[in-house]
Motif scaffolding. Structure first.
Motif, PDB file in Angstrom:
ATOM      1  N   ASN A 124       3.516   6.086  15.124  1.00  0.00           N
ATOM      2  CA  ASN A 124       4.881   5.684  14.821  1.00  0.00           C
ATOM      3  C   ASN A 124       5.788   6.477  15.763  1.00  0.00           C
ATOM      4  O   ASN A 124       5.461   7.613  16.133  1.00  0.00           O
ATOM      5  CB  ASN A 124       5.279   6.023  13.379  1.00  0.00           C
ATOM      6  CG  ASN A 124       4.410   5.336  12.320  1.00  0.00           C
ATOM      7  OD1 ASN A 124       4.422   5.721  11.189  1.00  0.00           O
ATOM      8  ND2 ASN A 124       3.655   4.328  12.677  1.00  0.00           N
TER       9      ASN A 124
ATOM     10  N   MET B 295      -2.020  -5.442   5.011  1.00  0.00           N
ATOM     11  CA  MET B 295      -1.707  -6.673   5.744  1.00  0.00           C
ATOM     12  C   MET B 295      -2.529  -6.822   7.025  1.00  0.00           C
ATOM     13  O   MET B 295      -2.675  -7.949   7.523  1.00  0.00           O
ATOM     14  CB  MET B 295      -0.205  -6.712   6.085  1.00  0.00           C
ATOM     15  CG  MET B 295       0.229  -5.884   7.267  1.00  0.00           C
ATOM     16  SD  MET B 295       0.093  -4.083   6.946  1.00  0.00           S
ATOM     17  CE  MET B 295       0.624  -3.417   8.482  1.00  0.00           C
TER      18      MET B 295
ATOM     19  N   LYS C 236       0.853  -1.186   0.000  1.00  0.00           N
ATOM     20  CA  LYS C 236       0.000   0.000   0.000  1.00  0.00           C
ATOM     21  C   LYS C 236       0.888   1.235   0.000  1.00  0.00           C
ATOM     22  O   LYS C 236       2.057   1.161   0.366  1.00  0.00           O
ATOM     23  CB  LYS C 236      -0.908   0.020   1.219  1.00  0.00           C
ATOM     24  CG  LYS C 236      -0.368  -0.464   2.557  1.00  0.00           C
ATOM     25  CD  LYS C 236       0.891   0.253   3.047  1.00  0.00           C
ATOM     26  CE  LYS C 236       0.639   1.696   3.355  1.00  0.00           C
ATOM     27  NZ  LYS C 236       1.850   2.441   3.743  1.00  0.00           N
TER      28      LYS C 236
ATOM     29  N   ASP D  18      -0.113   7.495   3.223  1.00  0.00           N
ATOM     30  CA  ASP D  18       0.732   6.321   3.493  1.00  0.00           C
ATOM     31  C   ASP D  18       0.448   5.693   4.852  1.00  0.00           C
ATOM     32  O   ASP D  18       0.713   4.513   5.052  1.00  0.00           O
ATOM     33  CB  ASP D  18       2.207   6.748   3.423  1.00  0.00           C
ATOM     34  CG  ASP D  18       3.127   5.559   3.220  1.00  0.00           C
ATOM     35  OD1 ASP D  18       4.033   5.374   4.055  1.00  0.00           O
ATOM     36  OD2 ASP D  18       2.916   4.808   2.262  1.00  0.00           O
ATOM     37  N   SER D  19      -0.078   6.522   5.791  1.00  0.00           N
ATOM     38  CA  SER D  19      -0.339   6.017   7.144  1.00  0.00           C
ATOM     39  C   SER D  19      -1.836   5.865   7.408  1.00  0.00           C
ATOM     40  O   SER D  19      -2.316   4.754   7.663  1.00  0.00           O
ATOM     41  CB  SER D  19       0.275   6.964   8.192  1.00  0.00           C
ATOM     42  OG  SER D  19       1.640   7.188   7.900  1.00  0.00           O
TER      43      SER D  19
ATOM     44  N   VAL E 204       2.792  10.322  13.857  1.00  0.00           N
ATOM     45  CA  VAL E 204       3.949   9.584  13.329  1.00  0.00           C
ATOM     46  C   VAL E 204       5.272  10.038  13.927  1.00  0.00           C
ATOM     47  O   VAL E 204       6.325   9.531  13.529  1.00  0.00           O
ATOM     48  CB  VAL E 204       3.985   9.645  11.784  1.00  0.00           C
ATOM     49  CG1 VAL E 204       2.757   8.967  11.195  1.00  0.00           C
ATOM     50  CG2 VAL E 204       4.141  11.066  11.274  1.00  0.00           C
TER      51      VAL E 204
ATOM     52  N   HIS F  66      -3.043   5.156  15.761  1.00  0.00           N
ATOM     53  CA  HIS F  66      -1.966   4.690  14.872  1.00  0.00           C
ATOM     54  C   HIS F  66      -0.775   5.600  15.088  1.00  0.00           C
ATOM     55  O   HIS F  66      -0.746   6.723  14.614  1.00  0.00           O
ATOM     56  CB  HIS F  66      -2.478   4.764  13.431  1.00  0.00           C
ATOM     57  CG  HIS F  66      -1.503   4.347  12.403  1.00  0.00           C
ATOM     58  ND1 HIS F  66      -1.883   4.090  11.092  1.00  0.00           N
ATOM     59  CD2 HIS F  66      -0.175   4.126  12.420  1.00  0.00           C
ATOM     60  CE1 HIS F  66      -0.829   3.753  10.387  1.00  0.00           C
ATOM     61  NE2 HIS F  66       0.214   3.744  11.169  1.00  0.00           N
TER      62      HIS F  66
ATOM     63  N   TYR G 292       6.464  -1.311  12.455  1.00  0.00           N
ATOM     64  CA  TYR G 292       5.448  -2.226  11.933  1.00  0.00           C
ATOM     65  C   TYR G 292       6.020  -3.628  11.668  1.00  0.00           C
ATOM     66  O   TYR G 292       5.289  -4.601  11.659  1.00  0.00           O
ATOM     67  CB  TYR G 292       4.813  -1.667  10.674  1.00  0.00           C
ATOM     68  CG  TYR G 292       5.762  -0.941   9.741  1.00  0.00           C
ATOM     69  CD1 TYR G 292       5.993   0.432   9.901  1.00  0.00           C
ATOM     70  CD2 TYR G 292       6.437  -1.598   8.727  1.00  0.00           C
ATOM     71  CE1 TYR G 292       6.855   1.118   9.047  1.00  0.00           C
ATOM     72  CE2 TYR G 292       7.313  -0.918   7.881  1.00  0.00           C
ATOM     73  CZ  TYR G 292       7.512   0.429   8.047  1.00  0.00           C
ATOM     74  OH  TYR G 292       8.361   1.116   7.222  1.00  0.00           O
TER      75      TYR G 292
ATOM     76  N   PHE H   9       8.629  12.905   4.735  1.00  0.00           N
ATOM     77  CA  PHE H   9       7.365  12.336   5.235  1.00  0.00           C
ATOM     78  C   PHE H   9       6.510  13.468   5.788  1.00  0.00           C
ATOM     79  O   PHE H   9       6.442  13.703   7.003  1.00  0.00           O
ATOM     80  CB  PHE H   9       7.662  11.291   6.308  1.00  0.00           C
ATOM     81  CG  PHE H   9       6.551  10.270   6.438  1.00  0.00           C
ATOM     82  CD1 PHE H   9       6.606   9.083   5.727  1.00  0.00           C
ATOM     83  CD2 PHE H   9       5.444  10.527   7.234  1.00  0.00           C
ATOM     84  CE1 PHE H   9       5.589   8.153   5.834  1.00  0.00           C
ATOM     85  CE2 PHE H   9       4.424   9.606   7.352  1.00  0.00           C
ATOM     86  CZ  PHE H   9       4.494   8.405   6.648  1.00  0.00           C
TER      87      PHE H   9
ATOM     88  N   TYR I 264       5.773   1.881  18.178  1.00  0.00           N
ATOM     89  CA  TYR I 264       4.726   1.607  17.194  1.00  0.00           C
ATOM     90  C   TYR I 264       3.485   1.117  17.942  1.00  0.00           C
ATOM     91  O   TYR I 264       3.469   0.000  18.449  1.00  0.00           O
ATOM     92  CB  TYR I 264       5.208   0.532  16.221  1.00  0.00           C
ATOM     93  CG  TYR I 264       4.363   0.455  14.982  1.00  0.00           C
ATOM     94  CD1 TYR I 264       3.490  -0.604  14.762  1.00  0.00           C
ATOM     95  CD2 TYR I 264       4.401   1.466  14.035  1.00  0.00           C
ATOM     96  CE1 TYR I 264       2.699  -0.659  13.637  1.00  0.00           C
ATOM     97  CE2 TYR I 264       3.622   1.418  12.897  1.00  0.00           C
ATOM     98  CZ  TYR I 264       2.775   0.355  12.704  1.00  0.00           C
ATOM     99  OH  TYR I 264       1.999   0.309  11.573  1.00  0.00           O
TER     100      TYR I 264
ATOM    101  N   HIS J  31      -4.113   2.936   6.010  1.00  0.00           N
ATOM    102  CA  HIS J  31      -4.384   1.653   6.674  1.00  0.00           C
ATOM    103  C   HIS J  31      -5.710   1.689   7.428  1.00  0.00           C
ATOM    104  O   HIS J  31      -6.445   0.698   7.434  1.00  0.00           O
ATOM    105  CB  HIS J  31      -3.286   1.338   7.705  1.00  0.00           C
ATOM    106  CG  HIS J  31      -2.036   0.766   7.147  1.00  0.00           C
ATOM    107  ND1 HIS J  31      -1.953  -0.489   6.590  1.00  0.00           N
ATOM    108  CD2 HIS J  31      -0.795   1.287   7.086  1.00  0.00           C
ATOM    109  CE1 HIS J  31      -0.708  -0.706   6.208  1.00  0.00           C
ATOM    110  NE2 HIS J  31       0.012   0.343   6.495  1.00  0.00           N
TER     111      HIS J  31
HETATM  112  C1  ISE Z   1       4.273   2.673   6.538  1.00  0.00           C
HETATM  113  O1  ISE Z   1       4.392   2.702   5.124  1.00  0.00           O
HETATM  114  C2  ISE Z   1       3.334   1.596   6.934  1.00  0.00           C
HETATM  115  O2  ISE Z   1       2.677   0.972   6.139  1.00  0.00           O
HETATM  116  C3  ISE Z   1       3.117   1.481   8.389  1.00  0.00           C
HETATM  117  O3  ISE Z   1       2.182   0.445   8.668  1.00  0.00           O
HETATM  118  C4  ISE Z   1       2.589   2.805   8.907  1.00  0.00           C
HETATM  119  O4  ISE Z   1       2.454   2.735  10.310  1.00  0.00           O
HETATM  120  C5  ISE Z   1       3.567   3.914   8.558  1.00  0.00           C
HETATM  121  O5  ISE Z   1       3.066   5.148   9.053  1.00  0.00           O
HETATM  122  C6  ISE Z   1       3.727   3.988   7.052  1.00  0.00           C
HETATM  123  O6  ISE Z   1       4.614   5.016   6.700  1.00  0.00           O
END
Ligand code: ISE
Length: 353
Positions: free
Chosen positions: A160, A129, A96, A176-177, A233, A158, A282, A168, A239, A180
């Motif tokens: 990071n 995933m 993703k 990107d975050s 993040v 969520h 992750y 970023f 995490y 999910h």
């Molecule tokens: C990263 O690409 C992911 O897929 C992680 O699951 C996510 O927590 C992270 O913030 C993304 O950058």
């Protein structure tokens, strides 16, 4: 027969998948890795027997000794690489996000439909995933059972510890975050997200200048449910990914620190504090999910029966992210109208027709 897999992109995720494919996945063999940073590809390939390294993704995808492709390259190069896999009739597990904008994601939905007509199965699986994580899968089973009544709300957290680099920025947090959490909402509710509103708290001092971090995003689901999402993040801790589902007759929480998930023992120190460890990123928190996801993908390549998130799931998540960018700018609620899946055709949706 064993599936010969090539990996495109050998950053954090690609390297982790290489270890997984070389050492833990049954029925597959890692045969090639490619990355524009050829030195990095060579260093990775050198860790395994019989794996070659190159710089050219399209060369790897077209290679006769590659049966299936795992794309762990950045989202902005996915469209061409997925199209190359489809042109070669090769199954592809695309990390993703599917792409970085709705139009290109929609083109891949149409192209996968055409490939399916040609080869008799869809070829694209998208790397959401968490659907393979035992906790998220178990939560979905519980909610689908109706035991708790109708699902009303989800609360997603969520976090990071930090970001990989200064690129970023706020858009990556959304595309990107947060992406999910879009798939989690669709997976747990079994519905589309019909609106998003992104709120911008005063940013942490650990975010780069101008980056909105944390962000709070509110989804409205097609059936009226609401999903709150905190994405942060630069938490400086570790995490942390949690989900609480609230239904008519009860609630359930997954991802809480516990002796089985996060730590081997609760530490108590002289200050009378207690606690455990939090995963660094992750790769540890979702190691099982990734293993199950890639094993399911390899099994699907061998059986010819596709599994997991489709190109449509990738497109739907990208469409919500795109609306999220508009809401991040305005602070207002933005409605989402997905394309009609019945009217899709690759030629009709590409920009040059
Ligand atoms: C990263 O690409 C992911 O897929 C992680 O699951 C996510 O927590 C992270 O913030 C993304 O950058």
């Amino acid at each position: 027969d064993v599936v010969r897999v090539g990996i495109v992109g050998v950053g954090i995720m690609g390297a982790d998948h290489a270890e997984r494919l070389a050492r833990r996945i049954a029925g597959a063999r890692l045969v090639a890795v490619a990355d524009p940073d050829e030195g990095r590809a060579r260093d990775l390939a050198a860790r395994f027997e019989g794996v070659r390294a190159g710089a050219d993704a399209l060369e790897l995808i077209a290679a006769d000794d590659v049966d299936a492709v795992l794309l762990a390259s950045p989202g902005f190069v996915h469209e061409d690489q997925v199209l190359a896999c489809l042109a070669a009739d090769k199954p592809v597990l695309c990390e993703k996000p599917l792409t970085m904008d709705s139009e290109s994601s929609l083109r891949l939905v149409a192209a996968d439909r055409e490939a399916e007509e040609r080869v008799g199965r869809r070829l694209v699986q998208v790397g959401f995933m968490r659907r393979f994580d035992p906790e998220y899968a178990g939560l979905r089973t519980l909610l689908e059972s109706g035991e708790l009544g109708r699902t009303l709300l989800l609360h997603n957290v969520h976090r990071n510890a930090s970001v990989p680099n200064a690129d970023f920025r706020s858009e990556m947090i959304v595309r990107d975050s947060l992406v999910h959490e879009v798939d989690v909402a669709r997976f747990l509710f079994g519905e589309e997200v019909v609106a998003i509103q992104v709120l911008s708290p005063a940013p942490t001092s650990h975010a780069a200048d101008g980056v909105i971090d944390p962000q709070v995003a509110i989804f409205t689901m097609a059936g009226g449910g609401i999903v709150t999402n905190e994405v942060f993040v630069n938490s400086q801790v570790g995490y942390e990914v949690r989900c609480e589902a609230v239904a008519e007759r009860g609630s359930a929480v997954i991802g809480r620190p516990s002796s089985s998930t996060y730590t081997t023992a609760l530490a108590v120190d002289g200050l009378g504090r207690w606690g455990g460890e939090v995963p660094a990123d992750y790769r540890t928190r979702f190691a099982t999910a990734y293993d199950l996801e890639v094993q399911a993908w390899v099994d699907s390549v061998r059986s010819g029966t596709p599994v997991g998130p489709t190109a449509w799931d990738g497109y739907a998540a990208t469409a919500v992210s795109t609306a999220g960018m508009a809401s991040l700018a305005s602070g207002e609620r933005v409605d989402i109208a997905l394309a009609d899946p019945q009217t899709l055709s690759h030629s009709a949706s590409s920009p040059d027709t």
